[in-house]
Motif scaffolding. Sequence first.
Motif, PDB file in Angstrom:
ATOM      1  N   ASP A  29       0.729  -1.175  -0.129  1.00  0.00           N
ATOM      2  CA  ASP A  29      -0.088  -0.079   0.106  1.00  0.00           C
ATOM      3  C   ASP A  29       0.641   1.261   0.077  1.00  0.00           C
ATOM      4  O   ASP A  29       0.388   2.305  -0.137  1.00  0.00           O
ATOM      5  CB  ASP A  29      -0.862   0.061   1.345  1.00  0.00           C
ATOM      6  CG  ASP A  29      -2.036  -1.099   1.291  1.00  0.00           C
ATOM      7  OD1 ASP A  29      -2.386  -1.283   0.021  1.00  0.00           O
ATOM      8  OD2 ASP A  29      -2.490  -1.547   2.249  1.00  0.00           O
ATOM      9  N   ALA A  30       2.018   1.239   0.233  1.00  0.00           N
ATOM     10  CA  ALA A  30       3.079   2.318   0.253  1.00  0.00           C
ATOM     11  C   ALA A  30       3.098   3.088  -1.081  1.00  0.00           C
ATOM     12  O   ALA A  30       3.167   2.014  -2.072  1.00  0.00           O
ATOM     13  CB  ALA A  30       4.460   2.055   0.895  1.00  0.00           C
ATOM     14  N   GLY A  31       3.475   4.204  -1.333  1.00  0.00           N
ATOM     15  CA  GLY A  31       3.394   4.679  -2.634  1.00  0.00           C
ATOM     16  C   GLY A  31       2.640   6.088  -2.790  1.00  0.00           C
ATOM     17  O   GLY A  31       2.368   6.802  -1.897  1.00  0.00           O
ATOM     18  N   ARG A  32       2.559   6.448  -3.996  1.00  0.00           N
ATOM     19  CA  ARG A  32       2.008   7.866  -4.289  1.00  0.00           C
ATOM     20  C   ARG A  32       0.346   7.698  -4.511  1.00  0.00           C
ATOM     21  O   ARG A  32      -0.048   6.668  -5.008  1.00  0.00           O
ATOM     22  CB  ARG A  32       2.547   8.460  -5.643  1.00  0.00           C
ATOM     23  CG  ARG A  32       1.976   9.830  -5.690  1.00  0.00           C
ATOM     24  CD  ARG A  32       2.773  10.235  -7.025  1.00  0.00           C
ATOM     25  NE  ARG A  32       2.850   9.630  -8.222  1.00  0.00           N
ATOM     26  CZ  ARG A  32       3.275   9.871  -9.182  1.00  0.00           C
ATOM     27  NH1 ARG A  32       3.940  11.054  -9.415  1.00  0.00           N
ATOM     28  NH2 ARG A  32       3.232   9.181 -10.362  1.00  0.00           N
ATOM     29  N   TYR A  33      -0.452   8.732  -3.840  1.00  0.00           N
ATOM     30  CA  TYR A  33      -1.730   8.589  -3.971  1.00  0.00           C
ATOM     31  C   TYR A  33      -1.999  10.038  -4.538  1.00  0.00           C
ATOM     32  O   TYR A  33      -1.318  11.184  -4.002  1.00  0.00           O
ATOM     33  CB  TYR A  33      -2.540   8.386  -2.555  1.00  0.00           C
ATOM     34  CG  TYR A  33      -2.259   6.863  -2.080  1.00  0.00           C
ATOM     35  CD1 TYR A  33      -3.619   6.253  -2.186  1.00  0.00           C
ATOM     36  CD2 TYR A  33      -1.279   6.499  -1.533  1.00  0.00           C
ATOM     37  CE1 TYR A  33      -3.436   4.851  -1.733  1.00  0.00           C
ATOM     38  CE2 TYR A  33      -1.134   5.030  -1.009  1.00  0.00           C
ATOM     39  CZ  TYR A  33      -2.339   4.370  -1.424  1.00  0.00           C
ATOM     40  OH  TYR A  33      -2.134   2.943  -0.856  1.00  0.00           O
TER      41      TYR A  33
END
Length: 536
Positions: free
Chosen positions: A508-512
Motif C-alpha cells: 500500500d505504500a506509494g503515491r496517492y
Amino acid sequence: METRRGTASGPTSGKCRARVKTGPSVAPEAPQTHRTDTGKKASEGKTECVLLTRCRKPVGSTAPKKARDLPRLQITEPSQVPRQTEPGPNQEGPRSIGMPTPRSSSPGWGRKMALTGCSWLFLSAAFLSAGAEISIAPEPAQPAEGDNVTLTVHGLSGEVLAYNWYAGPTLSLSYLVASYIVSTGDETPGPAHTGREAVRPDGGLDIRGALPGHSGTYILQTLNRQLQTDVGYGHVQVYEILAQPVVTANNTALVERRDTLRLVCSSPSPAEVRWFFNGEALPIAIRLGQSPDGRVLTRHGVRREEAGAYQCEVWNPVSVSRSEPVNLTVYYGPERVAILQDSTTRTGCTIKLDFNTSLTLWCVSQSCPEPEYVWAFNGRALKNGQDHLNITSMTAAQEGTYTCIAKNPKTLLSGSASVVVKLSAAAVAMTIVPVPTRPMEGQDVTLTVQGYPKDLLVYAWYRGPASEPGRLLSQLPSGNWIAGPAHTGREVGFANCSLLVQKLNLTDAGRYTLKTVTLQGKTETLEVQLQVAPLE
C-alpha cells in the motif's frame, strides 16, 4: 397699697412722698401726697414718683452708719413687665428698653429692699433713667459649650446701688439669676441660678463652663442712688460641640430608573447640614429633592451617576462634624452588548480566518453588576459561561454564526450580539496529511484533506498518477461513492475528501493522488506519498 403717677403740673415741686408711721413690718396707714420733680428728670418730660415706707425703729436700735452695713437686697414680688419677644439665635435683643409705668392699681410692680434698717418698696418702672442706654454683649461673641462667658455691660450711668440679672424674656422672679449689692458685694442667687453664674462688681455676669442651656435672652436691671431703675437686654447663644452625625439609606443597592433613593442625616443637634458626594460638596441638582431642614435627600428613579459615597456634615460657628460615608450602588444594564476581536468591535460583521488558525471572541457590555454570559453557535448553546470564546484550528466545521447573550441577575435584563465566522479564500489551497504520518504494517491510516473546496462537486482518489485505470474510488454529488479498478475493499471515502486505508500492507505504500472538481468546473489535483513501516 396704691401708687399714683404725678404730673409735671402738680401742686408741688420735688419728689412726692407719702410719710406713714408704721411698725417694723406694718403696712402704710396714712394717705399719700405727691410732688413733681422740677430738676433734670422733669425737664426731660418724665414724671417720676416713688412710694417710700419708713419703718418704725425698735427701741434702742440705731441706723447703720456705713454703706457696707447695708442689708441684702430682698425680692418679694416678681415684676409684671409685659413679655418681650425673645430674639432669635442670630439676633441681638434691644439694647435698652425702658419698662412701662405700672398702673396705679397694680401694687405687684414693687420691690422690697432693706436699706439702713428700714423696708423700702420701690416701683421699678417709676424711675427710669431718661438718658441711659444699657447694652449687653457676650464675650466671646460666639462661645462654645464649656467656655467661660462674660456678659459685659456698657452704658451704665450714675452711682449704681444694686443689680438684678434675669435669664428670660421678662422681669419675672422665676427668671431671676442673682441680685447684687454694690456697696457690700453681697450676691443673692435667684430661682434661675445654675451654680455657674457670678455677678461682677462692674455689673457684668460671668458664666463658668457655659452649656447650650445657658443660651437665651438676659436682662440686667439696675438701681441707682436716686432709686431709679434701668434695664438692658442681651442675647447669648452657646454653641455645642457637635457629635458625629450618621447617614442612613433606605437601600444601598438600587435598580436604575426603578427604585427610589432616600438618605437621612441623623444628628442630636439642631445644627446646619450640608452634603458631600465622593468627598466633594454635593450640589443639590433638580433631580435630588431636599427636605426643608436639609437633612433628607430623595431621588425617584435613581440614576447610575448617583452611585458613590455620601456623607453629611453638621456645623455651627464653633464646631464641624462629618459622618462616615455610605456607599450607594446603582444596578443597570446590560447595554450596548458587543463582540470584540483583538479590541476591535466585530458585532454584526463577518470574520474570515485562514484554515487551521485560531480566534478569540470577547463579549462586552455596559452593566452593573458584571452580567452572566452564554455563547451559542448556529442557535445551539455552548458550554461556556465566560466573557470570551476560543476557536482553535479553524476548519469548515467551525464556520457559522456565533452569538453572545449577556444577562444581568439584578435588573433581570439581557442583551445579545452576533458575528459570522468563515474560512478565508486562502483556505482553498488543499493539503493532505497522513494520520498517523508514518503508519506501520497492519495499521489503519487516514489521508486527511484540509482546505478542500467549499463548492465541491465531485472528487476521485487514484493509486499512483491521476489516470482512469488506477482509480480507487469516486465521491458522487449524491454523497455516495463508487469503487474503481484499484479498489481493494479496504479503502473508504468521506465527504470532506479524506481517504481511509485499513490494515496496511507493504504494497500500500506509494503515491496517492486526489482530484477535485467544483461546481464552477474548476479542477485541482494534489498528491501525497504514503510510507508503511514493516513489522519487526
